[in-house]
Design an enzyme around this catalytic site. Structure first.
Site, PDB file in Angstrom:
ATOM      1  N   ARG A  87      -3.171   3.173   8.612  1.00 24.05           N
ATOM      2  CA  ARG A  87      -3.494   1.950   7.871  1.00 24.05           C
ATOM      3  C   ARG A  87      -2.292   1.019   7.848  1.00 24.05           C
ATOM      4  NH1 ARG A  87      -4.679   4.618   2.095  1.00 24.05           N
ATOM      5  NH2 ARG A  87      -6.084   2.837   1.799  1.00 24.05           N
ATOM      6  N   GLY A  95      -8.359  -6.802   4.348  1.00 26.68           N
ATOM      7  CA  GLY A  95      -9.222  -6.963   5.508  1.00 26.68           C
ATOM      8  C   GLY A  95      -8.551  -7.642   6.683  1.00 26.68           C
ATOM      9  N   SER A 134      12.163 -43.625 -15.157  1.00 29.52           N
ATOM     10  CA  SER A 134      11.086 -42.753 -14.701  1.00 29.52           C
ATOM     11  C   SER A 134      11.171 -42.704 -13.184  1.00 29.52           C
ATOM     12  CB  SER A 134       9.734 -43.318 -15.154  1.00 29.52           C
ATOM     13  OG  SER A 134       8.700 -42.512 -14.659  1.00 29.52           O
ATOM     14  N   ARG A 152      -3.562  -1.258  -6.433  1.00 36.84           N
ATOM     15  CA  ARG A 152      -2.765  -2.481  -6.345  1.00 36.84           C
ATOM     16  C   ARG A 152      -3.179  -3.400  -7.491  1.00 36.84           C
ATOM     17  NH1 ARG A 152      -5.875  -4.439  -0.961  1.00 36.84           N
ATOM     18  NH2 ARG A 152      -7.892  -4.788  -1.912  1.00 36.84           N
ATOM     19  N   LYS A 183       0.837  -1.201   0.000  1.00 34.28           N
ATOM     20  CA  LYS A 183       0.000   0.000   0.000  1.00 34.28           C
ATOM     21  C   LYS A 183       0.871   1.250   0.000  1.00 34.28           C
ATOM     22  CE  LYS A 183      -3.792  -0.471   2.403  1.00 34.28           C
ATOM     23  NZ  LYS A 183      -4.336  -0.771   3.743  1.00 34.28           N
ATOM     24  N   TYR A 233      10.885 -35.217 -19.208  1.00 31.43           N
ATOM     25  CA  TYR A 233       9.427 -35.046 -19.145  1.00 31.43           C
ATOM     26  C   TYR A 233       8.924 -35.219 -17.719  1.00 31.43           C
ATOM     27  CZ  TYR A 233       8.862 -40.167 -18.905  1.00 31.43           C
ATOM     28  OH  TYR A 233       8.917 -41.479 -18.527  1.00 31.43           O
ATOM     29  N   HIS A 239     -16.417  -8.532   1.323  1.00 32.48           N
ATOM     30  CA  HIS A 239     -15.397  -9.450   1.826  1.00 32.48           C
ATOM     31  C   HIS A 239     -15.574 -10.840   1.221  1.00 32.48           C
ATOM     32  CE1 HIS A 239     -13.788 -12.374   4.760  1.00 32.48           C
ATOM     33  NE2 HIS A 239     -12.774 -11.528   4.777  1.00 32.48           N
ATOM     34  N   CYS A 252       7.264 -39.641 -12.699  1.00 31.21           N
ATOM     35  CA  CYS A 252       5.862 -40.027 -12.769  1.00 31.21           C
ATOM     36  C   CYS A 252       5.172 -39.969 -11.409  1.00 31.21           C
ATOM     37  CB  CYS A 252       5.699 -41.401 -13.401  1.00 31.21           C
ATOM     38  SG  CYS A 252       6.453 -42.706 -12.424  1.00 31.21           S
ATOM     39  N   MET A 266      -5.932  -6.568   8.510  1.00 31.17           N
ATOM     40  CA  MET A 266      -5.508  -5.682   9.581  1.00 31.17           C
ATOM     41  C   MET A 266      -6.422  -4.476   9.583  1.00 31.17           C
ATOM     42  SD  MET A 266      -2.054  -6.684  10.253  1.00 31.17           S
ATOM     43  CE  MET A 266      -0.733  -7.074   9.200  1.00 31.17           C
TER      44      MET A 266
HETATM   45  P1  ADP Z   1      -7.963  -2.251   3.490  1.00 30.43           P
HETATM   46  O1  ADP Z   1      -6.580  -2.794   3.430  1.00 30.43           O
HETATM   47  O2  ADP Z   1      -8.895  -3.070   4.249  1.00 30.43           O
HETATM   48  O3  ADP Z   1      -8.469  -1.853   2.129  1.00 30.43           O
HETATM   49  P2  ADP Z   1      -7.410   0.524   3.945  1.00 30.43           P
HETATM   50  O4  ADP Z   1      -6.278   0.886   4.794  1.00 30.43           O
HETATM   51  O5  ADP Z   1      -7.201   0.652   2.489  1.00 30.43           O
HETATM   52  O6  ADP Z   1      -7.866  -0.918   4.348  1.00 30.43           O
HETATM   53  O7  ADP Z   1      -8.593   1.469   4.398  1.00 30.43           O
HETATM   54  C1  ADP Z   1      -9.869   1.105   4.788  1.00 30.43           C
HETATM   55  C2  ADP Z   1     -10.857   2.071   4.185  1.00 30.43           C
HETATM   56  O8  ADP Z   1     -10.618   3.407   4.632  1.00 30.43           O
HETATM   57  C3  ADP Z   1     -10.774   2.113   2.682  1.00 30.43           C
HETATM   58  O9  ADP Z   1     -12.064   2.210   2.161  1.00 30.43           O
HETATM   59  C4  ADP Z   1      -9.999   3.367   2.409  1.00 30.43           C
HETATM   60  O10 ADP Z   1     -10.292   3.902   1.163  1.00 30.43           O
HETATM   61  C5  ADP Z   1     -10.440   4.270   3.533  1.00 30.43           C
HETATM   62  N1  ADP Z   1      -9.404   5.246   3.850  1.00 30.43           N
HETATM   63  C6  ADP Z   1      -8.145   4.966   4.213  1.00 30.43           C
HETATM   64  N2  ADP Z   1      -7.431   6.099   4.386  1.00 30.43           N
HETATM   65  C7  ADP Z   1      -8.261   7.127   4.109  1.00 30.43           C
HETATM   66  C8  ADP Z   1      -8.109   8.543   4.090  1.00 30.43           C
HETATM   67  N3  ADP Z   1      -6.932   9.110   4.377  1.00 30.43           N
HETATM   68  N4  ADP Z   1      -9.183   9.285   3.768  1.00 30.43           N
HETATM   69  C9  ADP Z   1     -10.349   8.686   3.487  1.00 30.43           C
HETATM   70  N5  ADP Z   1     -10.578   7.373   3.474  1.00 30.43           N
HETATM   71  C10 ADP Z   1      -9.528   6.575   3.785  1.00 30.43           C
HETATM   72 MG    MG Z   2      -7.698  -0.672   1.012  1.00 33.95          MG
END
Ligand code: ADP
Ligand code: MG
Ligand code: MG
Length: 892
Positions: free
Chosen positions: A96, A105, A777, A352, A26, A864, A468, A844, A107
């Site tokens: 984050r 999801g 083989s 990503r 990220k 092979y 999710h 094999c 962390m």
């Molecule tokens: P995940 O890895 O679960 O996607 P994120 O760290 O990307 O978690 O963030 C969770 C949510 O919070 C996402 O929808 C993201 O877009 C939103 N978010 C994260 N940082 C900001 C920010 N600085 N301003 C607004 N929304 C944010």
């Molecule tokens: Mg995210």
């Protein structure tokens, strides 16, 4: 001085996409987007090295980290034009996590950090919307307290429900600013009562609490389970990203959404995603409100009242399309993006490589190569070989009648059938006992992953295409239907009702993840289509691979499947697999229990025409491709009659005395059959068996040659050899039989003879055995058993624990133990070639279909691999990747 913190803001950044190991996925991509000048809110990344330091030093931070964080915060303040605690316009940030490999999801993210009793008033004033400000504050308290202070989420939710009930509200949107203010007060009380501390008011304290929590979450249960499932090493650690907040929930001109540059389910080139007006962060994926489509086309394609982003905010939409396009070209891969619109201004929050189904991965790779975005070699490397498995499995037969209960969203393709279960633990237990289950949930959360993994398919009542459940199911390659809104699930009663019908736990349903259908009962499935992009990519793979790929098959249906999947011959036909069928077993037992060679010959004469038929089918189906037939291998012990009635049947057929027969059976029973009277030892002791099999093979080959017009390529293989003399014995008998058949028919059968290398001694003496063999083989299943001294069938009680405790890196029966068994194989190959340069070398064992093992076999110059028919395409792709010197890139 070590640099622990890397800043980024639009047009400027200290990091880049190449620094993923240090900054996490990220952070690296935020830095890259910022460097490209895209609209990214300013922020900074604390490196994964800090995570390593944190765990190596009793959860403490490097001494100069604090100063670097302060400096980076000041930088955010400069760019954003405001700071923590600003009396007019307080800076808020998100904290984050972001590991090297994407762990969606896994962390927790804390949003709106920096709010307190003063700044909430300032935010209210600045935004001109008290309701918005207090909603942010209560969200922050809720999130922060559950992530950092360990207060359970549901306590807040229950308090909120009570408040709504008291006011007679049904929706969150009905709450006024004063209601949210009241809720906030209550929430602070909950924190005090449950965490024993008052909610921190100092933004700096909040920030450090959150940073610490993110690093701590690397070792939480969810994260550990996810790492196990995806082979992510614990040592990698996570980075922490701190970033200025932007608000998608500020007003009706604000929104938040997620998008893929192409359809992650089908691979079709179309902007694909969802957004919610006036919403923040996770609202889109949480499934509480139904998200809206991005494009007009998507909006029109689905029923119901919808407002696309394209229609609602045309200017923002146009800008977003450009950004998405730019990102895809820049990364040269399909992107999965998060964005937020604050008062009409677009902000990018994440990008990503998008997770994709196998079908999409194939289409993307082929399309992008055809578009010139990537090379064909890159296309080959883009598809994970084992994911092809998803495509080789059934879908619902289009002509089958479907008793459709409800149509939800087609969240992950393919069809699955099973018993309904409502909780993940039960899914796991039932699946472990061999039952097929469909996990049915209102929605799923990261805690449910083990159950999703165990289930054949997943069905949820709520959630969109990026919920999710949908994301995780696509990653796992499991069929999934989400957002089946008409489903009324009652966890207490373990049942659901839909369209007036009631289904309880254990009832059977089928889900079609390609159509979104939930269907009562079991529906007829059909074989997959192996044309289109599949065929194109396989063709490209075949162009670059060096290793040949054969199949292990002995039944006509397996042999036909093998050819459909592109096998270049049969690498292992286990002759005895047909011995248990019908009447044959009686003749087999008769042969085993006969007193002398004469008695054995009588019984073998009954088996001869049956074996000849079997082999003839194989030669016909393979039409001139090599067919390796292994001589009788399993311990005779396995064929002994068990019951009195079985014994009586054999006695009748032989005209023998049952009592004498029982005595003979007792003589033949063994303590350790795996190391007993089996393999080439049978041929040496009872050569009549070998004679019969050789005759059956030659006669079948002649007949098949006549019917197909292609000369059968016979390869006769002796199992379990450890010395050259064993093979020479077999060779002489086979040669004599060939001469006899020539006398009788006038046709001289051409054939190759070889041996399996599946005992350590055979690998060691390969140089000496090779001159007697046209081919070797490597039977890596038995070689693994005999090298490690582990009987696979008896390994259940400890092998799993060995892998769990790290004694072995993985199950050596799944992926070859390269250092041990692999070394024997490499040595065997080397010595074999020295003994006979033109010898053909193959594998094999099951390992022939395991990509990591295939890469190893490529490295040591094997000719092979042979694997089960369904794994043939996997082996073809893996062999191509190995020839290119790479493996599938992570798409994370
Ligand atoms: P995940 O890895 O679960 O996607 P994120 O760290 O990307 O978690 O963030 C969770 C949510 O919070 C996402 O929808 C993201 O877009 C939103 N978010 C994260 N940082 C900001 C920010 N600085 N301003 C607004 N929304 C944010
Ligand atoms: Mg995210
Ligand atoms: Mg064997």
């Amino acid at each position: 001085m070590t640099k622990w913190v890397y800043s980024f803001s639009a047009g400027r950044s200290e990091g880049s996409a190449a620094m993923r190991e240090l900054l996490g996925g990220k952070g690296a991509n935020l830095a890259e987007m910022a460097a490209l000048g895209l609209p990214v809110p300013p922020g900074f990344t604390i490196t994964t090295d800090v995570c390593a330091f944190f765990y190596a030093n009793g959860h403490s931070f490097p001494p100069n980290l604090e100063a670097q964080v302060d400096a980076a915060m000041a930088e955010i303040g400069r760019v954003a034009g405001h700071a923590f605690n600003d009396a007019k316009w307080p800076l808020l940030v998100s904290v984050r996590s972001g590991a090297r490999a994407s762990m969606p999801g896994m962390m927790d993210t804390v949003l709106n950090l920096g709010l307190n009793d003063q700044t909430v008033e300032a935010l209210s004033h600045y935004s001109g919307d008290a309701r918005f400000a207090w909603d942010c504050y209560r969200r922050f308290i809720e999130m922060y307290s559950s992530v950092v202070l360990g207060v359970e989420h549901h306590i807040f939710e229950e308090a909120l429900d009570e408040l709504k009930e008291a006011k007679g509200y049904t929706l969150d949107t009905q709450l006024s600013a004063d209601d949210w203010r009241a809720a906030t007060g209550q929430f602070k009380g909950i924190v005090e009562a449950n965490a024993g501390v008052s909610f921190p008011q100092d933004p700096r304290a909040q920030l450090w609490g959150a940073i610490r929590a993110v690093f701590s979450s690397w070792m939480n249960h969810r994260a550990i389970v996810y790492r196990h499932l995806h082979n992510i090493p614990e040592s990698w650690g996570t980075a922490v990203n701190v970033q200025a907040m932007v608000f998608g929930n500020m007003d009706a001109n604000s929104a938040t959404g997620v998008a893929f540059t192409r359809n992650p389910s089908t691979g079709v080139k179309e902007l694909y995603g969802e957004y919610l007006m006036n919403a923040q962060g996770e609202d889109v994926v949480a499934g509480l409100r139904t998200p809206q489509p991005l494009t007009e086309i998507a909006s029109r394609a689905s029923p119901g009242e919808k407002i696309s982003l394209e229609a609602a905010m045309p200017k923002v939409f146009a800008e977003f399309v450009q950004v998405a396009d730019r990102l895809e070209r820049h990364y040269r891969d399909m992107q999965d993006m998060e964005f937020t619109v604050e008062r009409g201004k677009l902000w990018m929050l994440q990008t990503r490589g998008g997770k994709r189904t196998a079908r999409a991965a194939l289409k993307l790779a082929v399309d992008m190569a055809n578009e010139g975005l990537i090379t064909r070699e890159e296309a080959i490397l883009r598809v994970e070989p084992t994911s092809l498995d998803q495509l080789l499995h059934p879908t619902i037969d289009p002509s089958a009648r479907r008793d459709i209960l409800v149509t939800g969203l087609p969240a992950s393709p393919g069809a699955a059938f099973g018993e309904i279960v409502f909780n993940p633990e039960e899914a796991e237990t039932l699946a472990a006992s061999g039952r097929k289950v469909i996990l049915v949930r209102t929605e799923t959360s990261p805690e449910d992953i083990h159950g999703m993994h165990a289930a054949e398919g997943i069905l949820t009542a709520r959630g969109g295409m990026t919920s999710h459940a949908a994301v995780v199911a696509r990653g796992m390659g499991k069929p999934c239907v989400t957002g089946a809104g008409a489903l009324r699930i009652d966890y207490d009663e373990q049942c659901f009702t839909v369209a007036g019908r009631r289904f309880v736990k254990g009832d059977r349903i089928t889900i079609d993840g390609s159509a979104g259908h939930v269907i009562a009962g079991e529906v007829k499935m059909q074989r997959p289509e192996l044309t289109g992009e599949f065929a194109v990519l396989m063709g490209w793979a075949d162009d670059v691979r060096r290793l040949k790929v054969r199949a292990n098959a002995e039944t006509p249906s397996d042999a036909r499947a093998a050819r459909r999947f592109g096998a270049e011959g049969i690498g292992l036909a286990r002759t005895e697999h047909m011995f248990f069928e019908g009447e044959r077993i009686v003749a087999v037992r008769e042969m085993i229990l006969a007193d002398d060679a004469e008695g054995r010959r009588t019984a073998l004469a009954k088996l001869l025409p049956m074996q000849r038929e079997d082999f003839k089918h194989l030669f016909e189906i393979m039409a001139g491709l090599p067919v390796t037939i292994r001589l009788l291998d399993p311990p005779l012990h396995e064929f002994l009659p068990h019951t009195d009635s079985e014994l009586a049947a054999v006695a009748r057929a032989m005209g023998a005395d049952p009592v004498k027969l029982r005595r003979r059976a007792l003589q033949l029973s063994e303590f350790n059959p795996m190391l007993g009277f089996r393999g080439v030892r049978l041929a040496v002791v009872f050569p009549e068996i070998l004679d019969m099999q050789a005759r059956a093979i030659f006669e079948a080959a002649i007949e098949a040659g006549l019917s197909t017009g292609a000369a059968a390529q016979i390869e006769i293989m002796a199992p379990l050899v450890f010395a050259r003399a064993e093979l020479d014995f077999v060779k002489a008998r086979v040669e004599a039989m060939a001469a006899l058949v020539e006398d009788e028919t006038g046709v001289r059968p051409a054939y190759h003879i070889g041996t399996m290398i599946e005992l350590p001694r055979a690998a060691l003496r390969a140089g000496e055995i090779a001159p007697s063999a046209n081919f070797f083989s490597f039977g890596t299943n038995d070689l693994t058993q005999t090298t490690l001294g582990i009987s696979r069938d008896d390994s259940g009680s400890f092998l799993g624990v060995y892998v769990e405790k790290g004694v072995l890196p993985q199950d050596p029966f799944v992926s070859i133990d390269q250092e041990g068994v692999g070394e024997l194989v490499a040595l065997g190959c080397q010595r074999a070639r020295a003994g006979r340069p033109d010898i053909v070398l193959g594998v094999c064992g099951e390992h022939g279909g395991d990509p990591a093992s295939v890469a190893f076999f490529e490295k040591i110059g094997m000719d092979y691999v042979s694997c089960s028919p369904f794994r043939v395409p996997i082996a073809r792709l893996a062999a191509a990747q190995a020839a290119l010197g790479g493996t599938a890139e992570g798409t994370a």
